[in-house]
Write a protein that holds these residues in place. Structure first.
Motif, PDB file in Angstrom:
ATOM      1  N   GLY A   1      -9.995  10.272   5.664  1.00  0.00           N
ATOM      2  CA  GLY A   1     -10.344   8.868   5.554  1.00  0.00           C
ATOM      3  C   GLY A   1     -11.455   8.484   6.487  1.00  0.00           C
ATOM      4  O   GLY A   1     -12.207   9.325   6.972  1.00  0.00           O
ATOM      5  N   GLY A   2     -11.547   7.214   6.733  1.00  0.00           N
ATOM      6  CA  GLY A   2     -12.572   6.689   7.603  1.00  0.00           C
ATOM      7  C   GLY A   2     -12.513   5.186   7.618  1.00  0.00           C
ATOM      8  O   GLY A   2     -11.554   4.577   7.153  1.00  0.00           O
ATOM      9  N   PHE A   3     -13.586   4.590   8.123  1.00  0.00           N
ATOM     10  CA  PHE A   3     -13.661   3.141   8.177  1.00  0.00           C
ATOM     11  C   PHE A   3     -14.854   2.609   7.385  1.00  0.00           C
ATOM     12  O   PHE A   3     -14.748   1.590   6.737  1.00  0.00           O
ATOM     13  N   THR A   4     -15.955   3.309   7.425  1.00  0.00           N
ATOM     14  CA  THR A   4     -17.132   2.814   6.716  1.00  0.00           C
ATOM     15  C   THR A   4     -17.023   3.131   5.225  1.00  0.00           C
ATOM     16  O   THR A   4     -16.355   4.090   4.830  1.00  0.00           O
ATOM     17  N   PRO A   5     -17.679   2.342   4.393  1.00  0.00           N
ATOM     18  CA  PRO A   5     -17.657   2.640   2.958  1.00  0.00           C
ATOM     19  C   PRO A   5     -18.147   4.057   2.644  1.00  0.00           C
ATOM     20  O   PRO A   5     -17.595   4.713   1.761  1.00  0.00           O
ATOM     21  N   GLY A   6     -19.137   4.547   3.371  1.00  0.00           N
ATOM     22  CA  GLY A   6     -19.636   5.904   3.143  1.00  0.00           C
ATOM     23  C   GLY A   6     -18.592   6.962   3.452  1.00  0.00           C
ATOM     24  O   GLY A   6     -18.430   7.923   2.693  1.00  0.00           O
ATOM     25  N   GLU A   7     -17.881   6.802   4.552  1.00  0.00           N
ATOM     26  CA  GLU A   7     -16.816   7.749   4.916  1.00  0.00           C
ATOM     27  C   GLU A   7     -15.695   7.730   3.884  1.00  0.00           C
ATOM     28  O   GLU A   7     -15.178   8.774   3.484  1.00  0.00           O
ATOM     29  N   ILE A   8     -15.341   6.544   3.447  1.00  0.00           N
ATOM     30  CA  ILE A   8     -14.258   6.406   2.477  1.00  0.00           C
ATOM     31  C   ILE A   8     -14.673   6.977   1.127  1.00  0.00           C
ATOM     32  O   ILE A   8     -13.911   7.706   0.486  1.00  0.00           O
TER      33      ILE A   8
ATOM     34  N   PRO B  31      -7.367  -7.241   3.535  1.00  0.00           N
ATOM     35  CA  PRO B  31      -7.260  -6.941   2.107  1.00  0.00           C
ATOM     36  C   PRO B  31      -8.575  -7.144   1.341  1.00  0.00           C
ATOM     37  O   PRO B  31      -8.836  -6.452   0.367  1.00  0.00           O
ATOM     38  N   GLY B  32      -9.414  -8.056   1.797  1.00  0.00           N
ATOM     39  CA  GLY B  32     -10.705  -8.261   1.137  1.00  0.00           C
ATOM     40  C   GLY B  32     -11.578  -7.021   1.176  1.00  0.00           C
ATOM     41  O   GLY B  32     -12.328  -6.748   0.231  1.00  0.00           O
ATOM     42  N   PHE B  33     -11.491  -6.262   2.255  1.00  0.00           N
ATOM     43  CA  PHE B  33     -12.248  -5.013   2.364  1.00  0.00           C
ATOM     44  C   PHE B  33     -11.760  -4.012   1.317  1.00  0.00           C
ATOM     45  O   PHE B  33     -12.558  -3.320   0.687  1.00  0.00           O
ATOM     46  N   ILE B  34     -10.452  -3.961   1.102  1.00  0.00           N
ATOM     47  CA  ILE B  34      -9.889  -3.052   0.093  1.00  0.00           C
ATOM     48  C   ILE B  34     -10.372  -3.463  -1.293  1.00  0.00           C
ATOM     49  O   ILE B  34     -10.757  -2.622  -2.104  1.00  0.00           O
ATOM     50  N   ARG B  35     -10.376  -4.767  -1.589  1.00  0.00           N
ATOM     51  CA  ARG B  35     -10.894  -5.247  -2.885  1.00  0.00           C
ATOM     52  C   ARG B  35     -12.342  -4.803  -3.087  1.00  0.00           C
ATOM     53  O   ARG B  35     -12.717  -4.384  -4.181  1.00  0.00           O
ATOM     54  N   SER B  36     -13.141  -4.916  -2.044  1.00  0.00           N
ATOM     55  CA  SER B  36     -14.547  -4.509  -2.133  1.00  0.00           C
ATOM     56  C   SER B  36     -14.675  -3.011  -2.373  1.00  0.00           C
ATOM     57  O   SER B  36     -15.503  -2.571  -3.171  1.00  0.00           O
ATOM     58  N   LEU B  37     -13.866  -2.223  -1.693  1.00  0.00           N
ATOM     59  CA  LEU B  37     -13.894  -0.772  -1.887  1.00  0.00           C
ATOM     60  C   LEU B  37     -13.485  -0.404  -3.304  1.00  0.00           C
ATOM     61  O   LEU B  37     -14.100   0.449  -3.950  1.00  0.00           O
ATOM     62  N   LYS B  38     -12.435  -1.053  -3.801  1.00  0.00           N
ATOM     63  CA  LYS B  38     -11.957  -0.747  -5.155  1.00  0.00           C
ATOM     64  C   LYS B  38     -12.987  -1.135  -6.214  1.00  0.00           C
ATOM     65  O   LYS B  38     -13.035  -0.527  -7.281  1.00  0.00           O
ATOM     66  N   ALA B  39     -13.827  -2.118  -5.916  1.00  0.00           N
ATOM     67  CA  ALA B  39     -14.863  -2.520  -6.875  1.00  0.00           C
ATOM     68  C   ALA B  39     -15.878  -1.398  -7.102  1.00  0.00           C
ATOM     69  O   ALA B  39     -16.391  -1.248  -8.207  1.00  0.00           O
ATOM     70  N   VAL B  40     -16.140  -0.608  -6.067  1.00  0.00           N
ATOM     71  CA  VAL B  40     -17.118   0.483  -6.203  1.00  0.00           C
ATOM     72  C   VAL B  40     -16.464   1.854  -6.307  1.00  0.00           C
ATOM     73  O   VAL B  40     -17.122   2.830  -6.646  1.00  0.00           O
ATOM     74  N   LEU B  41     -15.164   1.938  -6.002  1.00  0.00           N
ATOM     75  CA  LEU B  41     -14.410   3.197  -6.091  1.00  0.00           C
ATOM     76  C   LEU B  41     -13.133   2.964  -6.897  1.00  0.00           C
ATOM     77  O   LEU B  41     -12.021   3.199  -6.410  1.00  0.00           O
ATOM     78  N   PRO B  42     -13.249   2.490  -8.135  1.00  0.00           N
ATOM     79  CA  PRO B  42     -12.039   2.125  -8.883  1.00  0.00           C
ATOM     80  C   PRO B  42     -11.080   3.280  -9.114  1.00  0.00           C
ATOM     81  O   PRO B  42      -9.874   3.075  -9.237  1.00  0.00           O
ATOM     82  N   GLU B  43     -11.596   4.490  -9.168  1.00  0.00           N
ATOM     83  CA  GLU B  43     -10.733   5.653  -9.408  1.00  0.00           C
ATOM     84  C   GLU B  43     -10.063   6.155  -8.137  1.00  0.00           C
ATOM     85  O   GLU B  43      -9.122   6.951  -8.197  1.00  0.00           O
TER      86      GLU B  43
ATOM     87  N   GLY C  78      -5.296  -3.873  -4.222  1.00  0.00           N
ATOM     88  CA  GLY C  78      -5.643  -2.608  -4.854  1.00  0.00           C
ATOM     89  C   GLY C  78      -5.251  -1.363  -4.091  1.00  0.00           C
ATOM     90  O   GLY C  78      -5.542  -0.247  -4.529  1.00  0.00           O
ATOM     91  N   ALA C  79      -4.569  -1.516  -2.965  1.00  0.00           N
ATOM     92  CA  ALA C  79      -4.121  -0.350  -2.212  1.00  0.00           C
ATOM     93  C   ALA C  79      -3.108   0.449  -3.028  1.00  0.00           C
ATOM     94  O   ALA C  79      -2.237  -0.123  -3.672  1.00  0.00           O
ATOM     95  N   ALA C  80      -3.232   1.778  -2.994  1.00  0.00           N
ATOM     96  CA  ALA C  80      -2.288   2.654  -3.681  1.00  0.00           C
ATOM     97  C   ALA C  80      -0.990   2.783  -2.885  1.00  0.00           C
ATOM     98  O   ALA C  80       0.085   2.975  -3.446  1.00  0.00           O
ATOM     99  N   ALA C  81      -1.111   2.669  -1.581  1.00  0.00           N
ATOM    100  CA  ALA C  81       0.007   2.745  -0.647  1.00  0.00           C
ATOM    101  C   ALA C  81      -0.471   2.083   0.636  1.00  0.00           C
ATOM    102  O   ALA C  81      -1.668   1.825   0.790  1.00  0.00           O
TER     103      ALA C  81
END
Length: 106
Positions: free
Chosen positions: A5-12, A32-44, A65-68
């Motif tokens: 994992g990581g913290f930055t969008p690139g690491e994730i 949670p807003g950060f997770i929504r943003s990540l899921k928008a570009v990494l839906p899978e 959108g968190a899986a866990a």
């Protein structure tokens, strides 16, 4: 199981590309807003936030959108109280959509 994992969008994104899942730490910083943003570009991608999340906040993270969710903050030390916290988190919603802020579950 090891989950990169990581913290930055690139690491994730790198972790998701490598394994299909990524742990986000410290998740409380972006919320949670950060997770929504990540899921928008990494839906899978399976996104698993950890760090600074309290048990009562779990529904918000899952709705984002968190899986866990990894929790440690705010957990009671008493084993019986801890069991009650996890029992409540595992309880399925009644289906009306008004179960303490949790989304309806099939």
């Amino acid at each position: 199981m090891f989950i990169e994992g990581g913290f930055t969008p690139g690491e994730i994104a790198s972790a998701v590309r490598a394994a299909g899942a990524a742990k986000v730490f410290p998740a409380h910083v972006g919320g949670p807003g950060f997770i929504r943003s990540l899921k928008a570009v990494l839906p899978e991608g399976l996104i698993i936030p950890t760090g600074g999340i309290r048990p009562g906040e779990v529904p918000d993270w899952l709705a984002a959108g968190a899986a866990a969710v990894g929790i440690g903050s705010g957990l009671p030390a008493d084993p019986a109280e801890l069991a009650a916290v996890f029992a409540e988190l595992a309880r399925p919603c009644c289906g009306r959509g008004d179960c303490a802020g949790r989304e309806s579950r099939p």
